[in-house]
Scaffold this motif. Structure first.
Motif, PDB file in Angstrom:
ATOM      1  N   LEU A 465       0.826  -1.209   0.000  1.00  0.00           N
ATOM      2  CA  LEU A 465       0.000   0.000   0.000  1.00  0.00           C
ATOM      3  C   LEU A 465       0.862   1.262   0.000  1.00  0.00           C
ATOM      4  O   LEU A 465       0.549   2.236  -0.701  1.00  0.00           O
ATOM      5  N   ARG A 466       1.952   1.243   0.753  1.00  0.00           N
ATOM      6  CA  ARG A 466       2.819   2.436   0.776  1.00  0.00           C
ATOM      7  C   ARG A 466       3.318   2.756  -0.630  1.00  0.00           C
ATOM      8  O   ARG A 466       3.328   3.919  -1.046  1.00  0.00           O
ATOM      9  N   GLY A 467       3.724   1.735  -1.362  1.00  0.00           N
ATOM     10  CA  GLY A 467       4.175   1.960  -2.736  1.00  0.00           C
ATOM     11  C   GLY A 467       3.058   2.472  -3.626  1.00  0.00           C
ATOM     12  O   GLY A 467       3.274   3.363  -4.468  1.00  0.00           O
ATOM     13  N   ASN A 468       1.875   1.944  -3.440  1.00  0.00           N
ATOM     14  CA  ASN A 468       0.739   2.378  -4.261  1.00  0.00           C
ATOM     15  C   ASN A 468       0.271   3.787  -3.905  1.00  0.00           C
ATOM     16  O   ASN A 468      -0.227   4.517  -4.777  1.00  0.00           O
ATOM     17  N   ILE A 469       0.405   4.173  -2.639  1.00  0.00           N
ATOM     18  CA  ILE A 469       0.095   5.557  -2.259  1.00  0.00           C
ATOM     19  C   ILE A 469       0.993   6.517  -3.023  1.00  0.00           C
ATOM     20  O   ILE A 469       0.545   7.547  -3.542  1.00  0.00           O
ATOM     21  N   GLU A 470       2.275   6.171  -3.119  1.00  0.00           N
ATOM     22  CA  GLU A 470       3.219   7.013  -3.861  1.00  0.00           C
ATOM     23  C   GLU A 470       2.830   7.089  -5.335  1.00  0.00           C
ATOM     24  O   GLU A 470       2.793   8.170  -5.937  1.00  0.00           O
ATOM     25  N   LYS A 471       2.513   5.942  -5.931  1.00  0.00           N
ATOM     26  CA  LYS A 471       2.184   5.919  -7.354  1.00  0.00           C
ATOM     27  C   LYS A 471       0.884   6.649  -7.659  1.00  0.00           C
ATOM     28  O   LYS A 471       0.777   7.367  -8.659  1.00  0.00           O
ATOM     29  N   TYR A 472      -0.115   6.451  -6.802  1.00  0.00           N
ATOM     30  CA  TYR A 472      -1.455   6.956  -7.086  1.00  0.00           C
ATOM     31  C   TYR A 472      -1.615   8.427  -6.711  1.00  0.00           C
ATOM     32  O   TYR A 472      -2.231   9.201  -7.446  1.00  0.00           O
ATOM     33  N   PHE A 473      -1.065   8.803  -5.560  1.00  0.00           N
ATOM     34  CA  PHE A 473      -1.276  10.157  -5.052  1.00  0.00           C
ATOM     35  C   PHE A 473      -0.078  11.080  -5.250  1.00  0.00           C
ATOM     36  O   PHE A 473      -0.237  12.304  -5.249  1.00  0.00           O
ATOM     37  N   GLY A 474       1.123  10.537  -5.362  1.00  0.00           N
ATOM     38  CA  GLY A 474       2.315  11.366  -5.484  1.00  0.00           C
ATOM     39  C   GLY A 474       2.309  12.174  -6.769  1.00  0.00           C
ATOM     40  O   GLY A 474       1.906  11.683  -7.821  1.00  0.00           O
ATOM     41  N   GLY A 475       2.762  13.419  -6.680  1.00  0.00           N
ATOM     42  CA  GLY A 475       2.797  14.245  -7.875  1.00  0.00           C
ATOM     43  C   GLY A 475       3.286  15.639  -7.563  1.00  0.00           C
ATOM     44  O   GLY A 475       3.556  15.989  -6.411  1.00  0.00           O
ATOM     45  N   THR A 476       3.417  16.446  -8.590  1.00  0.00           N
ATOM     46  CA  THR A 476       3.764  17.856  -8.429  1.00  0.00           C
ATOM     47  C   THR A 476       2.479  18.662  -8.533  1.00  0.00           C
ATOM     48  O   THR A 476       1.849  18.706  -9.593  1.00  0.00           O
ATOM     49  N   ILE A 477       2.090  19.252  -7.427  1.00  0.00           N
ATOM     50  CA  ILE A 477       0.825  19.987  -7.348  1.00  0.00           C
ATOM     51  C   ILE A 477       1.135  21.453  -7.084  1.00  0.00           C
ATOM     52  O   ILE A 477       1.782  21.787  -6.083  1.00  0.00           O
ATOM     53  N   GLU A 478       0.728  22.303  -7.983  1.00  0.00           N
ATOM     54  CA  GLU A 478       0.989  23.742  -7.882  1.00  0.00           C
ATOM     55  C   GLU A 478       2.471  24.027  -7.649  1.00  0.00           C
ATOM     56  O   GLU A 478       2.841  24.937  -6.901  1.00  0.00           O
ATOM     57  N   GLY A 479       3.321  23.210  -8.265  1.00  0.00           N
ATOM     58  CA  GLY A 479       4.757  23.421  -8.175  1.00  0.00           C
ATOM     59  C   GLY A 479       5.438  22.743  -6.998  1.00  0.00           C
ATOM     60  O   GLY A 479       6.664  22.831  -6.856  1.00  0.00           O
ATOM     61  N   PHE A 480       4.698  22.038  -6.148  1.00  0.00           N
ATOM     62  CA  PHE A 480       5.263  21.380  -4.970  1.00  0.00           C
ATOM     63  C   PHE A 480       5.267  19.858  -5.173  1.00  0.00           C
ATOM     64  O   PHE A 480       4.247  19.284  -5.579  1.00  0.00           O
ATOM     65  N   ALA A 481       6.380  19.244  -4.873  1.00  0.00           N
ATOM     66  CA  ALA A 481       6.498  17.786  -4.966  1.00  0.00           C
ATOM     67  C   ALA A 481       5.840  17.159  -3.748  1.00  0.00           C
ATOM     68  O   ALA A 481       6.485  16.867  -2.743  1.00  0.00           O
ATOM     69  N   THR A 482       4.533  16.971  -3.835  1.00  0.00           N
ATOM     70  CA  THR A 482       3.748  16.499  -2.693  1.00  0.00           C
ATOM     71  C   THR A 482       2.734  15.470  -3.175  1.00  0.00           C
ATOM     72  O   THR A 482       3.060  14.579  -3.960  1.00  0.00           O
TER      73      THR A 482
END
Length: 672
Positions: A465-482
């Motif tokens: 699940l930790r890996g999938n959280i990164e894949k599914y939710f991780g991203g650059t949002i409004e210029g922030f790597a969050t």
């Protein structure tokens, strides 16, 4: 950052990216731990506060208009006196203004609560000039009557600890050199509910006077008069009311909570804010026919429990506090939720209401099962009682299996909404539900081993699940790597802080920068969504804890100091709040539990790992040499945790007589 004294001053704090927030203290901390507003200028000003006991809650709006006229308005809630049909808000409540009170006279002259010094009034009336307000579990209002003053008037408002009763007492002190006669009118008014709508039987609400009549008061002496507000199903056989006895009991309850789980730091504001939060978090426990039930309050939420407020927010705090009612309410909440387990894995309702007789599931599955499993597993280990853990285990196991069955093709958990119940979009799968489920899996693996259960599958599921959280939710949002909060959402949300609170630090730098950017941080903490004016303190409280857990101690402390000062000494005091604009910043009680968890889990880095073991990752601010949590009642023990500097880059932890020297930022496993 060196804090200034708790006197009415201007406090300027420079936040990141040039955002400057200024605030002026209205209140000041007193020697007895109370806070006081000395009325001088800066009028008009109005505020509100809630106080609770086992059978009653009282919400008081108070303040002064531009010329100093008082405005005191109280609403009394009786959680266990209910109407039909059963619903979340089917309790009875009544409101009273000062015009509803019996009148007070000194030497046959009316004390006009709306007449200020030099103000217009009928001939012979005495002015009423408020000098100060103070809080510490009992609201106190100090005033003088007359021009020049003839008497001091000390008014207290407080709930009974164990009865459906609120008391308001006036103590009139003669400050002249001659005897004075003081008179309060007799009052008794009874209101009865509709018998056809009353649950159980018809309910009566009675307001009346105690010690009414005339008293002659010598110079320097005092006379006491009280007004009571109570509910009863047997109004014909009421017990005598003893206001002094009730006030003594209320003060004792406040003192007992003050004595538990004490925060000691070099910062008086933080220590005091922690003490106030303990009180609000714990006073709001109601003795219902369904057992002790912690309720948020806010004129809306009583004799009921929620998967977020109780199971997730407040119950893990009660496991550290050592208050009997707190622990009874925690176990009772989980038992109520467990009653809805079913073999078809239909979701447990979000809320159990009406003293346990009904439920609310209006927002469908909010991730409630993840909330319950997260809170129950942490509570079970922290409480440190194997029998209680055995009771909770089937609920934890069921909730985890429910969540597993909701995993989608991308390997994350779907839910219909989140704890904001569709006030803001939550998509098909949101970060909150998944983060809580991840932590619940890890906690359940630890707890299961203690109970002899096979739990390796939980650790494997957590890793995936930790890996999938990164894949599914991780991203650059409004210029922030969050993180994006849910699929296709490209706007920052406050709940991006949640991974930090469960040890997921993959995107900590970008997340912290986003949280404290002008896009999210406001004068009142985190905006729920970037660009919106709505804020909910719960996300701010999680974020401040998470930033400490991420090791950004100095950055976190600047914001914690700012937030604490604003909530304790600013314009709306003295507790964390729920939200704005919804609810007008109600003092919902579970948020105060989240405030205390900033220090327990963030500053001291305590994370339960067993019935008598925990990890400790202390974050001692650079300008402090020591800090301590006293009288922790957890892991089957009562103990202190002291943290002190032990040379460059090292800390000394002392717990239950054992000493550990660690590097700053390191984690120490402590076994009691």
């Amino acid at each position: 950052m060196k804090l200034l004294s708790a006197k009415p001053i201007f406090l300027f704090i420079v936040l990141c990216n040039g955002l400057l927030v200024s605030a002026q203290d209205r209140w000041a901390i007193q020697e007895d731990g109370s806070i006081r507003w000395e009325v001088k200028d800066r009028l008009p000003h109005t505020d509100h506060i809630e106080m609770s006991g086992e059978k009653v809650s009282v919400w008081v709006r108070y303040g002064l208009d531009s010329v100093g006229r008082s405005d005191i308005f109280r609403t009394v809630v009786f959680p266990t006196f209910r109407l039909l049909p059963d619903a979340t808000r089917s309790h009875i409540s009544y409101s009273f203004s000062d015009s509803d009170l019996p009148r007070l006279y000194v030497n046959n002259r009316l004390i006009n609560l709306q007449l200020v010094k030099n103000g217009p009034g009928r001939t012979g009336e005495l002015s009423y000039n408020i000098k100060s307000f103070s809080h510490k579990g009992i609201m106190k209002i100090s005033a003088q009557a007359g021009t020049p003053a003839l008497v001091n008037v000390e008014r207290t408002i407080f709930p009974s600890t164990d009865k459906p009763l609120v008391l308001e007492t006036f103590v009139i002190k003669n400050i002249t050199d001659q005897p004075v006669n003081v008179y309060m009118e007799y009052l008794r008014k009874e209101v009865r509910t509709d018998a056809n709508r009353s649950k159980g039987q018809q309910h009566s609400m009675i307001v009346g006077s105690v010690n009414d009549g005339t008293q002659t008061v010598a110079p320097g002496g005092s006379a006491s008069f009280s007004i009571f507000y109570l509910a009863s199903d047997t109004p014909q056989s009421l017990s005598a009311i003893n206001p002094q006895q009730e006030e003594t009991a209320r003060a004792a309850r406040v003192a007992s909570l003050d004595d538990k789980l004490q925060l000691e730091t070099p910062d008086k504001i933080l220590n005091t804010a922690f003490a106030f939060a303990k009180l609000r978090a714990t006073e709001s426990i109601f003795k219902t026919k369904g057992g002790y039930m912690h309720g948020p309050g806010g004129l809306a939420y009583y004799a009921a429990i929620w998967a977020n407020d109780q199971a997730e927010y407040i119950n893990p705090f009660f496991a550290y506090l050592g208050d009997e009612r707190g622990n009874l309410s925690a176990m009772n909440a989980y038992r109520h939720f467990a009653a809805y387990m079913n073999p078809a894995y239909k979701p447990i309702p979000s809320s159990i209401v009406a003293e346990g007789d009904a439920n609310w599931h209006g927002a469908k599955d909010r991730g409630d099962q993840a909330m319950i499993a997260y809170g129950a597993s942490r509570y079970a280990m922290t409480f440190g009682n194997i029998d209680s853990a055995k009771v909770l285990w089937p609920l934890i196991e069921w909730c985890l299996e429910y969540s597993r069955r909701k995993i989608n093709e991308q390997g994350v958990v779907n839910s219909d909404s989140d704890e904001l119940e569709n006030r803001f979009s939550a998509g098909k799968a949101n970060l909150s539900t998944n983060t809580l489920y991840y932590d619940a899996l890890r906690s359940a693996a630890m707890l299961g081993r203690l109970l002899g259960k096979p739990t390796e599958a939980y650790l494997k599921q957590a890793a995936i699940l930790r890996g999938n959280i990164e894949k599914y939710f991780g991203g650059t949002i409004e210029g922030f790597a969050t993180y994006r909060y849910h699929e296709n959402l490209e706007v920052l949300r406050a709940w991006i802080c949640l991974p930090l609170t469960v040890g997921i630090m993959d995107r900590k730098e970008g997340t912290i920068n986003a949280l404290f950017s002008p896009r999210l941080w406001t004068a009142d903490g985190l905006a729920t969504e970037a660009g919106k004016g709505t804020f909910w303190d719960r996300s701010t409280l999680y974020a401040l804890r998470g930033v400490l857990q991420a090791g950004e101690t100095e950055k976190a402390m600047d914001f914690i100091r700012y937030y604490s000062r604003r909530r304790l000494l600013g314009e709306h005091v003295p507790y964390p709040v729920e939200a704005y604009p919804e609810g007008n910043q109600r003092h919902l009680s579970a948020e105060s539990g989240l405030y205390c968890r900033i220090y327990i889990e963030g500053l001291f880095g305590i994370r339960p790992t067993g019935f008598n073991t925990f990890e400790c990752t202390p974050r001692l601010p650079k300008d402090w040499n020591n800090m301590a949590l006293r009288k922790i009642n957890a892991f089957g023990n009562v103990f202190d945790v002291d943290v002190a500097r032990a040379g460059t880059g090292k800390l000394l932890i002392t717990a239950k007589g054992k000493k550990y020297t660690i590097r700053e930022g390191a984690t120490q496993v402590i076994k009691l």
